[in-house]
Design a protein around this motif. Structure first.
Motif, PDB file in Angstrom:
ATOM      1  N   UNK A   1       7.444   2.104 -14.119  1.00 31.98           N
ATOM      2  CA  UNK A   1       7.272   1.449 -15.421  1.00 31.98           C
ATOM      3  C   UNK A   1       5.792   1.346 -15.781  1.00 31.98           C
ATOM      4  N   UNK A   2       4.963   0.969 -14.805  1.00 36.65           N
ATOM      5  CA  UNK A   2       3.512   0.872 -15.039  1.00 36.65           C
ATOM      6  C   UNK A   2       2.943   2.256 -15.364  1.00 36.65           C
ATOM      7  N   UNK A   3       3.404   3.265 -14.634  1.00 40.10           N
ATOM      8  CA  UNK A   3       2.938   4.636 -14.858  1.00 40.10           C
ATOM      9  C   UNK A   3       3.307   5.113 -16.255  1.00 40.10           C
TER      10      UNK A   3
ATOM     11  N   UNK B   1      -4.426  12.016 -19.420  1.00 41.55           N
ATOM     12  CA  UNK B   1      -3.471  12.571 -18.457  1.00 41.55           C
ATOM     13  C   UNK B   1      -3.183  14.041 -18.735  1.00 41.55           C
ATOM     14  N   UNK B   2      -3.115  14.415 -20.005  1.00 42.45           N
ATOM     15  CA  UNK B   2      -2.884  15.818 -20.362  1.00 42.45           C
ATOM     16  C   UNK B   2      -4.005  16.701 -19.834  1.00 42.45           C
TER      17      UNK B   2
ATOM     18  N   UNK C   1      -2.886   7.069 -10.791  1.00 39.62           N
ATOM     19  CA  UNK C   1      -2.990   8.422 -10.241  1.00 39.62           C
ATOM     20  C   UNK C   1      -3.129   8.370  -8.726  1.00 39.62           C
ATOM     21  N   UNK C   2      -3.934   7.437  -8.231  1.00 36.01           N
ATOM     22  CA  UNK C   2      -4.100   7.287  -6.783  1.00 36.01           C
ATOM     23  C   UNK C   2      -2.815   6.856  -6.104  1.00 36.01           C
TER      24      UNK C   2
ATOM     25  N   UNK D   1     -10.027  12.289 -11.874  1.00 37.33           N
ATOM     26  CA  UNK D   1      -9.853  11.417 -13.039  1.00 37.33           C
ATOM     27  C   UNK D   1     -11.159  10.729 -13.417  1.00 37.33           C
ATOM     28  N   UNK D   2     -11.952  10.323 -12.433  1.00 40.19           N
ATOM     29  CA  UNK D   2     -13.243   9.687 -12.727  1.00 40.19           C
ATOM     30  C   UNK D   2     -14.166  10.647 -13.468  1.00 40.19           C
ATOM     31  N   UNK D   3     -14.136  11.911 -13.091  1.00 39.44           N
ATOM     32  CA  UNK D   3     -14.952  12.926 -13.768  1.00 39.44           C
ATOM     33  C   UNK D   3     -14.548  13.047 -15.231  1.00 39.44           C
ATOM     34  N   UNK D   4     -13.244  12.951 -15.503  1.00 41.62           N
ATOM     35  CA  UNK D   4     -12.760  13.015 -16.890  1.00 41.62           C
ATOM     36  C   UNK D   4     -13.267  11.838 -17.716  1.00 41.62           C
TER      37      UNK D   4
END
Length: 318
Positions: A124-126, A137-138, A249-250, A272-275
């Motif tokens: 649900x959180x995701x 996310x895309x 994501x983790x 994700x941090x790089x994004x």
């Protein structure tokens, strides 16, 4: 050894050109350890909540365990999973069996129920996070080649039907094989005990408290992670949304069976941090330091639990 090798291979690939000598300067002068220390109580409390919640699912099936044993079994289970991924679920049931005489199969059934609830909550959180941060996310799926649609699209309707038929056939053959073996009755009794544990949720007395513990577990996990953002200048200003996205994501990445998610967690969070604009080297610093320190906390709690249990008297069942 396979999970260790797999996690190690990913870490080697990520850090193959990394200058590890530079990490000393970050540890000594480039981070604020106050925030790291402030995150520790939440990591500990999350595991304690899990132990207290477990007691509520054991009570309806007639199993009584001491709170201290429950919490120590959780501490020890996380530490054990660092050696062999997923073995912690069996370890904590074994601890209850040894010290408080709790049925192993029933305890394992309650663990299955707990994991189902946690998975549902995390799903649900995701889903909510995906809706709020769909563009990020895309981009993540495109860069990592993990698009769900491309994976599902590789299966035709015939492929799905054949897979389902094979699964049914395997279960049927296993059933026949077990009936031919002398251990059939023992396996049947064990599965019966597991099933009692699975359906234990129906008899939980204090649902509001159970809900509080469940939410508390994941809020504490998140705060345990989020507070580490303020340890570094390059992540302190990223905000709550970035923390939630990388946390989700983790959490998905640790499904891959490596010790404490080592390797997959580093790769997913770093990407994700790089994004979100963090430099490649800084993202590597973050995932390496945060994961290492939090893993050391798990080890410390495991050692504490092992010592505490060594001085715990086994409960005499009447």
């Amino acid at each position: 050894m396979l999970p260790l090798a797999f996690g190690g291979a990913i870490l080697y690939w990520m850090y193959r050109d990394f200058d590890f000598r530079s990490i000393d300067d970050i540890l000594m002068h480039g981070m604020d350890w106050t925030w790291m220390l402030l995150s520790f109580p939440f990591g500990i409390l999350a595991q304690m909540f899990r132990g207290w919640r477990w007691r509520q699912t054991l009570e309806p099936i007639g199993e009584d365990a001491r709170r201290s044993t429950l919490v120590n079994s959780i501490f020890l289970s996380y530490a054990a999973s660092l050696i062999v991924p997923r073995v912690g679920e069996f370890t904590r049931c074994g601890v209850l069996k040894r010290y408080d005489g709790v049925s192993f199969s029933k305890a394992l059934g309650t663990v299955v129920t707990e994991r189902a609830i946690d998975t549902l909550l995390m799903a649900m959180v995701t889903a909510l996070t995906l809706l709020l941060q769909m563009k990020v996310f895309t981009t993540f799926f495109d860069k990592t080649g993990t698009s769900v649609s491309s994976v599902l699209g590789s299966f035709s309707l015939t492929g799905w039907l054949v897979t389902a038929a094979c699964a049914v056939a395997v279960l049927f053959l296993l059933h026949i094989l077990l009936k031919k073996l002398s251990i059939y009755n023992k396996v049947k009794a064990t599965l019966g005990g597991i099933w009692q544990g699975v359906v234990s949720l129906r008899g939980v007395r204090n649902i509001p408290l159970f809900t509080f513990y469940t939410l508390g577990i994941w809020v504490c996990y998140f705060l345990h992670y989020y507070l580490t953002f303020f340890c570094f200048d390059f992540t302190a200003g990223l905000g709550l949304e970035c923390a939630l996205v990388t946390f989700v994501v983790g959490s998905i990445a640790v499904i891959v069976p490596t010790p404490n998610g080592a390797g997959p967690w580093h790769f997913a969070v770093k990407t994700m941090l790089i994004l979100y604009g963090v430099a490649d080297n800084n993202a590597l610093y973050f995932v390496l330091i945060v994961h290492a320190v939090q893993t050391l906390l798990v080890v410390a709690l495991g050692i504490y639990a092992w010592l505490a249990l060594a001085f715990t008297k086994q409960k005499v069942r009447r």
